[in-house]
Design a protein around this motif. Structure first.
Motif, PDB file in Angstrom:
ATOM      1  N   ASN A  33       0.820  -1.205   0.000  1.00 41.62           N
ATOM      2  CA  ASN A  33       0.000   0.000   0.000  1.00 41.62           C
ATOM      3  C   ASN A  33       0.858   1.261   0.000  1.00 41.62           C
ATOM      4  O   ASN A  33       0.514   2.258  -0.646  1.00 41.62           O
ATOM      5  CB  ASN A  33      -0.935  -0.006   1.213  1.00 41.62           C
ATOM      6  CG  ASN A  33      -2.213  -0.773   0.949  1.00 41.62           C
ATOM      7  OD1 ASN A  33      -3.048  -0.356   0.158  1.00 41.62           O
ATOM      8  ND2 ASN A  33      -2.355  -1.927   1.595  1.00 41.62           N
ATOM      9  N   GLY A  34       1.974   1.223   0.735  1.00 39.77           N
ATOM     10  CA  GLY A  34       2.870   2.369   0.747  1.00 39.77           C
ATOM     11  C   GLY A  34       3.465   2.630  -0.631  1.00 39.77           C
ATOM     12  O   GLY A  34       3.531   3.778  -1.085  1.00 39.77           O
ATOM     13  N   ILE A  35       3.906   1.571  -1.303  1.00 40.02           N
ATOM     14  CA  ILE A  35       4.473   1.718  -2.643  1.00 40.02           C
ATOM     15  C   ILE A  35       3.414   2.220  -3.620  1.00 40.02           C
ATOM     16  O   ILE A  35       3.682   3.072  -4.475  1.00 40.02           O
ATOM     17  CB  ILE A  35       5.071   0.384  -3.112  1.00 40.02           C
ATOM     18  CG1 ILE A  35       6.325   0.056  -2.290  1.00 40.02           C
ATOM     19  CG2 ILE A  35       5.416   0.427  -4.594  1.00 40.02           C
ATOM     20  CD1 ILE A  35       6.933  -1.297  -2.599  1.00 40.02           C
ATOM     21  N   PHE A  36       2.177   1.707  -3.491  1.00 38.79           N
ATOM     22  CA  PHE A  36       1.096   2.152  -4.368  1.00 38.79           C
ATOM     23  C   PHE A  36       0.825   3.646  -4.183  1.00 38.79           C
ATOM     24  O   PHE A  36       0.780   4.407  -5.149  1.00 38.79           O
ATOM     25  CB  PHE A  36      -0.174   1.348  -4.079  1.00 38.79           C
ATOM     26  CG  PHE A  36      -1.399   1.899  -4.743  1.00 38.79           C
ATOM     27  CD1 PHE A  36      -1.629   1.669  -6.087  1.00 38.79           C
ATOM     28  CD2 PHE A  36      -2.322   2.666  -4.038  1.00 38.79           C
ATOM     29  CE1 PHE A  36      -2.747   2.195  -6.729  1.00 38.79           C
ATOM     30  CE2 PHE A  36      -3.437   3.195  -4.649  1.00 38.79           C
ATOM     31  CZ  PHE A  36      -3.660   2.957  -5.998  1.00 38.79           C
ATOM     32  N   PHE A  37       0.643   4.077  -2.942  1.00 36.89           N
ATOM     33  CA  PHE A  37       0.324   5.484  -2.688  1.00 36.89           C
ATOM     34  C   PHE A  37       1.494   6.377  -3.096  1.00 36.89           C
ATOM     35  O   PHE A  37       1.285   7.440  -3.697  1.00 36.89           O
ATOM     36  CB  PHE A  37      -0.006   5.688  -1.203  1.00 36.89           C
ATOM     37  CG  PHE A  37      -0.601   7.040  -0.899  1.00 36.89           C
ATOM     38  CD1 PHE A  37      -1.971   7.202  -0.824  1.00 36.89           C
ATOM     39  CD2 PHE A  37       0.211   8.145  -0.688  1.00 36.89           C
ATOM     40  CE1 PHE A  37      -2.524   8.451  -0.557  1.00 36.89           C
ATOM     41  CE2 PHE A  37      -0.328   9.388  -0.418  1.00 36.89           C
ATOM     42  CZ  PHE A  37      -1.703   9.543  -0.358  1.00 36.89           C
TER      43      PHE A  37
ATOM     44  N   VAL B 120      -3.027  18.026  -3.736  1.00 38.03           N
ATOM     45  CA  VAL B 120      -3.519  18.523  -2.452  1.00 38.03           C
ATOM     46  C   VAL B 120      -4.541  17.565  -1.849  1.00 38.03           C
ATOM     47  O   VAL B 120      -4.524  17.303  -0.635  1.00 38.03           O
ATOM     48  CB  VAL B 120      -4.123  19.932  -2.617  1.00 38.03           C
ATOM     49  CG1 VAL B 120      -4.777  20.398  -1.322  1.00 38.03           C
ATOM     50  CG2 VAL B 120      -3.054  20.922  -3.050  1.00 38.03           C
ATOM     51  N   VAL B 121      -5.414  17.005  -2.676  1.00 39.20           N
ATOM     52  CA  VAL B 121      -6.419  16.053  -2.174  1.00 39.20           C
ATOM     53  C   VAL B 121      -5.745  14.837  -1.557  1.00 39.20           C
ATOM     54  O   VAL B 121      -6.147  14.353  -0.487  1.00 39.20           O
ATOM     55  CB  VAL B 121      -7.377  15.633  -3.315  1.00 39.20           C
ATOM     56  CG1 VAL B 121      -8.223  14.430  -2.890  1.00 39.20           C
ATOM     57  CG2 VAL B 121      -8.284  16.793  -3.693  1.00 39.20           C
ATOM     58  N   LEU B 122      -4.701  14.330  -2.206  1.00 37.48           N
ATOM     59  CA  LEU B 122      -3.966  13.191  -1.644  1.00 37.48           C
ATOM     60  C   LEU B 122      -3.299  13.560  -0.322  1.00 37.48           C
ATOM     61  O   LEU B 122      -3.106  12.703   0.545  1.00 37.48           O
ATOM     62  CB  LEU B 122      -2.914  12.700  -2.634  1.00 37.48           C
ATOM     63  CG  LEU B 122      -3.426  11.973  -3.885  1.00 37.48           C
ATOM     64  CD1 LEU B 122      -2.264  11.642  -4.812  1.00 37.48           C
ATOM     65  CD2 LEU B 122      -4.168  10.699  -3.510  1.00 37.48           C
ATOM     66  N   GLY B 123      -2.950  14.840  -0.158  1.00 39.70           N
ATOM     67  CA  GLY B 123      -2.322  15.267   1.086  1.00 39.70           C
ATOM     68  C   GLY B 123      -3.307  15.561   2.200  1.00 39.70           C
ATOM     69  O   GLY B 123      -2.948  15.493   3.378  1.00 39.70           O
ATOM     70  N   VAL B 124      -4.546  15.891   1.841  1.00 44.91           N
ATOM     71  CA  VAL B 124      -5.562  16.220   2.843  1.00 44.91           C
ATOM     72  C   VAL B 124      -6.449  15.011   3.156  1.00 44.91           C
ATOM     73  O   VAL B 124      -6.831  14.785   4.315  1.00 44.91           O
ATOM     74  CB  VAL B 124      -6.416  17.416   2.355  1.00 44.91           C
ATOM     75  CG1 VAL B 124      -7.536  17.701   3.350  1.00 44.91           C
ATOM     76  CG2 VAL B 124      -5.549  18.637   2.165  1.00 44.91           C
TER      77      VAL B 124
ATOM     78  N   PRO C 251      -5.853  11.387   2.352  1.00 48.10           N
ATOM     79  CA  PRO C 251      -5.126  10.202   1.837  1.00 48.10           C
ATOM     80  C   PRO C 251      -5.947   8.940   1.915  1.00 48.10           C
ATOM     81  O   PRO C 251      -5.698   7.981   1.168  1.00 48.10           O
ATOM     82  CB  PRO C 251      -3.886  10.126   2.728  1.00 48.10           C
ATOM     83  CG  PRO C 251      -4.297  10.798   3.998  1.00 48.10           C
ATOM     84  CD  PRO C 251      -5.222  11.915   3.587  1.00 48.10           C
ATOM     85  N   GLY C 252      -6.929   8.876   2.808  1.00 47.28           N
ATOM     86  CA  GLY C 252      -7.719   7.679   2.957  1.00 47.28           C
ATOM     87  C   GLY C 252      -8.570   7.322   1.761  1.00 47.28           C
ATOM     88  O   GLY C 252      -9.091   6.200   1.656  1.00 47.28           O
ATOM     89  N   LEU C 253      -8.677   8.260   0.788  1.00 47.55           N
ATOM     90  CA  LEU C 253      -9.457   7.979  -0.413  1.00 47.55           C
ATOM     91  C   LEU C 253      -8.845   6.829  -1.220  1.00 47.55           C
ATOM     92  O   LEU C 253      -9.573   6.096  -1.884  1.00 47.55           O
ATOM     93  CB  LEU C 253      -9.561   9.234  -1.287  1.00 47.55           C
ATOM     94  CG  LEU C 253     -10.405  10.393  -0.727  1.00 47.55           C
ATOM     95  CD1 LEU C 253     -10.326  11.600  -1.659  1.00 47.55           C
ATOM     96  CD2 LEU C 253     -11.857   9.954  -0.530  1.00 47.55           C
ATOM     97  N   VAL C 254      -7.511   6.719  -1.196  1.00 43.26           N
ATOM     98  CA  VAL C 254      -6.855   5.673  -1.990  1.00 43.26           C
ATOM     99  C   VAL C 254      -5.945   4.775  -1.168  1.00 43.26           C
ATOM    100  O   VAL C 254      -5.581   3.686  -1.617  1.00 43.26           O
ATOM    101  CB  VAL C 254      -6.054   6.274  -3.159  1.00 43.26           C
ATOM    102  CG1 VAL C 254      -6.968   6.952  -4.162  1.00 43.26           C
ATOM    103  CG2 VAL C 254      -5.005   7.260  -2.663  1.00 43.26           C
TER     104      VAL C 254
END
Length: 469
Positions: free
Chosen positions: A320-324, A456-460, A462-465
């Protein structure tokens, strides 16, 4: 599998559009193809593993997720090829089709279950990149980049193929899980040296493809000489697919060898070396493009931390870390190269001084590049921050605290060279070569805003993906 079929068929169809006198249909056609394939890709989500070609290719959530990253990256990158349309580039249909065919190779890399399919995926992806690296035929730097990439890539592929042959000789199979069983239950201990040498050669071959040190020497020169549009594709799609393939090989074929301390020490040493060379090398650069090349090397080091910290399965914290991280890195890198291409086309400069005063002449470009640089540096409220956070967390959970401390120190070093473009844009005045307005179409402005928004969305949120694997 649907993605591979559609890309192959529609890529061939796209070639026939090149017979038209106008190129204006090619860009929307390429985007339509990628949008369609991206949509179709997720039809099989949560449908369970599906095998094709006698179990040589497996489509599961892991392959669908990473396929989604490479397709989304290509889709977001296409708007920055508009210059080729306006200039009437004669080979534009071939360029787009080569990109589509290279995506077929990338999908093979994230879906393979057989070493021969891994080889086919690497070659399909690499051959297209060799051609595109030299696509600016009148530019000596582009010719040099293509030659270097081809010669060194062919050499690395030969090492990888030799390693596969040795692994087959020691295990009697090319199937990943059968290799894992043979490693854990060796029939003949005298074949173990052959197995270990084969594993090491495969590590070298894949390490070259993902720009991991000490197999990174081609990266700065090739990235600098390749046309910026294709450099962005190379630094995102190729790296994402390469690390997905790397993770599958480690988790499904050689987990026992890693547990026995035969694979991980080498990976750890590569990780430390890659982080050190990538960050220190980037500090010394005066060209923004070469800085981004060394930045790509350093990010390979952070992704290697995820490989070192793997927990034995494709659905854990490491995967999951590599994916994100791959998703956040790809989006920020496309934004950075997109701005660089627009500025370089207008000001004919790729150094930091070419960005002087950009905040006054083009506030949108300065804003997007700032967001991209902050994300690549891992600053909070950007996707890059949580990308590093997830990878570091997986490493800490598995006891690699020293490695994480070293990576944090290297992240602090990276802030220096990621702030240099921001300082040039906002704190330096324009001169005769940088006073002109950089032309940006509404199409490209929309793409840049979308890239900044996604970062910004990924930073605010992150639980989306995060955690989908």
């Amino acid at each position: 599998m649907n993605s591979i079929i559609l890309l192959s068929v529609l890529g061939l169809g796209n070639l026939f559009l090149g017979f038209r006198r106008s190129n204006r249909l090619l860009l929307p056609a390429a985007m339509l193809i990628l949008g369609l394939v991206l949509t179709v890709n997720f039809i099989d989500w949560n449908q369970g593993p599906q095998s094709f070609f006698n179990d040589m290719l497996v489509v599961d959530n892991f392959s669908i997720a990473f396929t989604g990253i490479v397709l989304l990256t290509a889709l977001l990158l296409i708007p920055f090829s508009e210059k080729y349309v306006l200039d009437g580039e004669a080979s534009l249909a071939e360029y787009y089709s080569l990109l589509l065919f290279s995506l077929v190779g990338a999908i093979m890399l994230v879906s393979y279950n057989h070493l021969l399919m891994l080889f086919l995926g690497i070659e399909t992806l690499s051959i297209a990149m060799y051609v595109l690296a030299g696509s600016d035929k009148r530019n000596l730097r582009s010719n040099e980049a293509a030659l270097k990439y081809f010669l060194m890539g062919a050499f690395a592929t030969g090492i990888l193929l030799f390693g596969m042959a040795l692994v087959y000789g020691a295990t009697g199979t090319f199937v990943l899980r059968d290799i894992s069983f043979a490693v854990q239950n060796p029939v003949n201990d005298s074949l173990r040296p052959m197995l270990y040498i084969g594993m090491l050669m495969m590590l070298i071959g894949i390490g070259f493809k993902v720009s991991a040190a000490p197999f990174h020497f081609w990266t700065p020169d090739v990235y600098e000489g390749t046309p910026t549009f294709f450099t962005a594709f190379m630094s995102t799609v190729v790296k994402t697919a390469g690390f997905a393939a790397f993770l599958k090989l480690l988790v499904q074929a050689f987990p026992a060898a890693s547990a026995q301390g035969l694979w991980l020490p080498t990976l750890t040493a590569m990780c430390v070396l890659t982080l050190l060379i990538g960050n220190v090398g980037a500090v010394a650069q005066t060209s923004l493009k070469r800085m981004l090349a060394y930045s790509s090397v350093s990010h390979a080091g952070y992704l290697l931390i995820g490989l070192v910290a793997f927990n034995g399965q494709l659905e854990g914290a490491s995967a999951n870390g590599i994916f994100f991280y791959s998703l956040a890195y790809s989006i920020a890198t496309v934004a950075a190269f997109g701005v660089l291409q627009l500025v370089a086309n207008a000001r004919m400069r790729e150094d930091y001084n070419g960005l002087n005063g950009l905040a006054k002449t083009n506030p949108l470009l300065a804003f997007v590049l700032t967001i991209a640089m902050l994300s690549l540096a891992g600053i909070p409220l950007t996707g890059g921050f949580f990308g590093k956070f997830f990878v570091f967390s997986a490493a800490v959970e598995n006891g690699y605290i020293g490695l994480v401390v070293f990576a944090v120190v290297m992240s602090m070093v990276s802030i220096y060279y990621y702030l240099r473009p921001i300082i040039a844009m906002y704190m330096h005045d324009t001169d005769e070569t940088t006073a002109a307005l950089v032309p940006v179409s509404s199409f490209q402005s929309g793409a840049l805003l979308l890239l900044a928004l996604l970062t910004v969305v990924l930073g605010v949120l992150p639980g989306l993906v995060s955690g989908i694997l």
